[in-house]
Design a protein around this motif. Structure first.
Motif, PDB file in Angstrom:
ATOM      1  N   ALA A   1      22.799 -40.720   6.886  1.00 17.42           N
ATOM      2  CA  ALA A   1      24.260 -41.207   8.249  1.00 17.42           C
ATOM      3  C   ALA A   1      24.394 -42.822   7.925  1.00 17.42           C
ATOM      4  N   GLY A   2      23.051 -43.446   7.606  1.00 17.69           N
ATOM      5  CA  GLY A   2      24.454 -45.444   7.168  1.00 17.69           C
ATOM      6  C   GLY A   2      24.842 -44.767   5.876  1.00 17.69           C
TER       7      GLY A   2
ATOM      8  N   GLN B   1      39.963 -44.797   5.300  1.00 16.73           N
ATOM      9  CA  GLN B   1      38.581 -44.628   5.799  1.00 16.73           C
ATOM     10  C   GLN B   1      39.026 -43.528   7.055  1.00 16.73           C
TER      11      GLN B   1
ATOM     12  N   GLY C   1      35.082 -41.918   8.793  1.00 20.32           N
ATOM     13  CA  GLY C   1      34.240 -41.447   9.818  1.00 20.32           C
ATOM     14  C   GLY C   1      33.798 -40.323   9.402  1.00 20.32           C
TER      15      GLY C   1
ATOM     16  N   SER D   1      33.366 -45.965   5.266  1.00 25.65           N
ATOM     17  CA  SER D   1      34.427 -46.296   5.976  1.00 25.65           C
ATOM     18  C   SER D   1      34.198 -47.963   5.416  1.00 25.65           C
TER      19      SER D   1
ATOM     20  N   TRP E   1      28.182 -44.056   6.384  1.00 23.78           N
ATOM     21  CA  TRP E   1      28.960 -44.524   7.261  1.00 23.78           C
ATOM     22  C   TRP E   1      29.764 -45.737   6.427  1.00 23.78           C
TER      23      TRP E   1
ATOM     24  N   ASP F   1      30.369 -37.905  11.544  1.00 22.93           N
ATOM     25  CA  ASP F   1      29.805 -37.688  12.671  1.00 22.93           C
ATOM     26  C   ASP F   1      28.591 -36.918  12.141  1.00 22.93           C
TER      27      ASP F   1
END
Length: 371
Positions: free
Chosen positions: A167-168, A185, A187, A175, A171, A189
């Protein structure tokens, strides 16, 4: 240092394989075609397959196929030898650096280089690059006569990092980094639990089953019986699990793939380059670090492979089943499967480049052949 066993030529290894294993590329190609045609022309098949879940977002048919594919190989692992792998710091550090620093960066560069005008496909490719391999690498490594114990350790290690870092990194690459570079960019989720659940189901269950089989099988009947009788009985089912998984995977997305051939071709090019760069560069690194053939091969395949199950699941959950991101995820194994099968044969041919000055753990009796 421990000397490796003298390696037989690739032609000898291939001749030792069963008919199914020897012509595996043919059967894999056939399975891909069957899956694509079934997904395109069998009414209601996608609906039925999509309705079968272990839990929400985890396909039951794919889980069954991966379990049948992975369990026999993981049952062959000598778990009492894992300490020799965990003590090899060069192998472990190289794997972590390549998988979590180099791999995602290479895919990011390729995605933006080849798909600057197609943001959905570009995002899908970046997600594929973030999902490090924990499943099919087991069977590619076994076909190439890699180190089974090293494969088990590296796959488990990458699984832990996948839960912690996916997840990191998503991101960062979707982004933060594009923002720094003045690019568009996106996102992502996705929760750590969603990733952990996928890892636990797709890897945890077959890994625990393989470990318990080895532990209790040897305790009940002895190692000789376990390795000569039990493993020879269950070993041949692994390729059938692979073929079943491929059929199901391509049946699920057969219509999307066959209806957009030009888009598939554009997605395929950076993927092809990615798999070749990651495998060849890592294989050469293993040779440069004076790792054995077995461990260099394992390092290369764990670096080149990707967790397509997770990538597709994340793309569908975040962007939708008909999204370009999901299509890019599906094209991943469409390219990865034949390329890595080809690299199995390249690996076997490259065995002659390795000599007894390569370092490794003690080589088991079947290190130079598949059981």
């Amino acid at each position: 240092m421990t000397e490796t066993a003298e390696q037989p030529p690739a032609s000898t290894v291939v001749q030792r394989l069963s008919l199914l294993d020897r012509f595996l590329p043919v059967w894999i190609g056939t399975a891909m075609v069957i899956g694509l045609l079934a997904g395109r022309f069998v009414p209601g098949l996608n609906t039925v397959l999509n309705s079968l879940h272990v839990v929400s977002g985890v396909s039951l048919p794919i889980f069954i196929g991966l379990l049948v594919m992975m369990y026999p190989v993981l049952a062959k692992v000598r778990y009492d030898r894992l300490e020799s792998v965990t003590a090899d710091k060069r192998l472990l550090i190289s794997s972590l650096v390549i998988n979590w620093l180099v791999g995602p960066a290479v895919m990011f560069v390729l995605a933006w280089t080849f798909l600057p005008d197609l943001p959905e496909y570009r995002t899908g490719l970046i997600i594929v690059g973030l999902a490090r391999c924990i499943a099919m690498v087991i069977i590619w490594n076994d076909l190439a006569c890699g180190d089974r114990e090293a494969a088990a350790v590296l796959v488990a290690l990458n699984s832990v990092f996948q839960v912690l870092a996916f997840a990191g990194l998503g991101w960062f690459y979707l982004s933060v980094l594009p923002g720094w570079l003045g690019l568009s960019q996106v996102g992502l989720d996705v929760s750590a639990w969603q990733i952990a659940r996928s890892v636990l189901i797709f890897l945890g269950i077959p890994l625990v089953a393989g470990y318990l089989s080895r532990r209790f099988g040897e305790r009940a009947q002895g190692r000789q019986w376990y390795e000569s009788t039990f493993l020879s009985t269950i070993g041949p089912i692994a390729p059938y699990g692979l073929l079943f998984t491929i059929i199901v995977l391509f049946a699920l997305q057969g219509e999307a793939i066959t209806s957009r051939p030009l888009d598939v071709a554009r997605i395929a090019l950076p993927l092809l380059i990615y798999f070749v760069i990651m495998w060849a560069g890592t294989f050469a690194l293993g040779k440069g670090l004076r790792l054995s053939y077995e461990r260099s091969t394992t390092l290369a395949f764990t670096a080149a492979g990707n967790n397509f199950e997770l990538a597709i699941a994340v793309a569908i959950a975040t962007f939708g089943v008909t999204s370009g991101q999901a299509l890019a995820g599906v094209v991943g194994p469409l390219i990865e499967v034949p390329v890595l099968v080809g690299l199995v044969y390249v690996s076997l041919a490259a065995r002659r480049w390795f000599s007894s000055d390569s370092t490794t753990a003690p080589v088991s009796a079947d290190a130079s052949r598949r059981q």
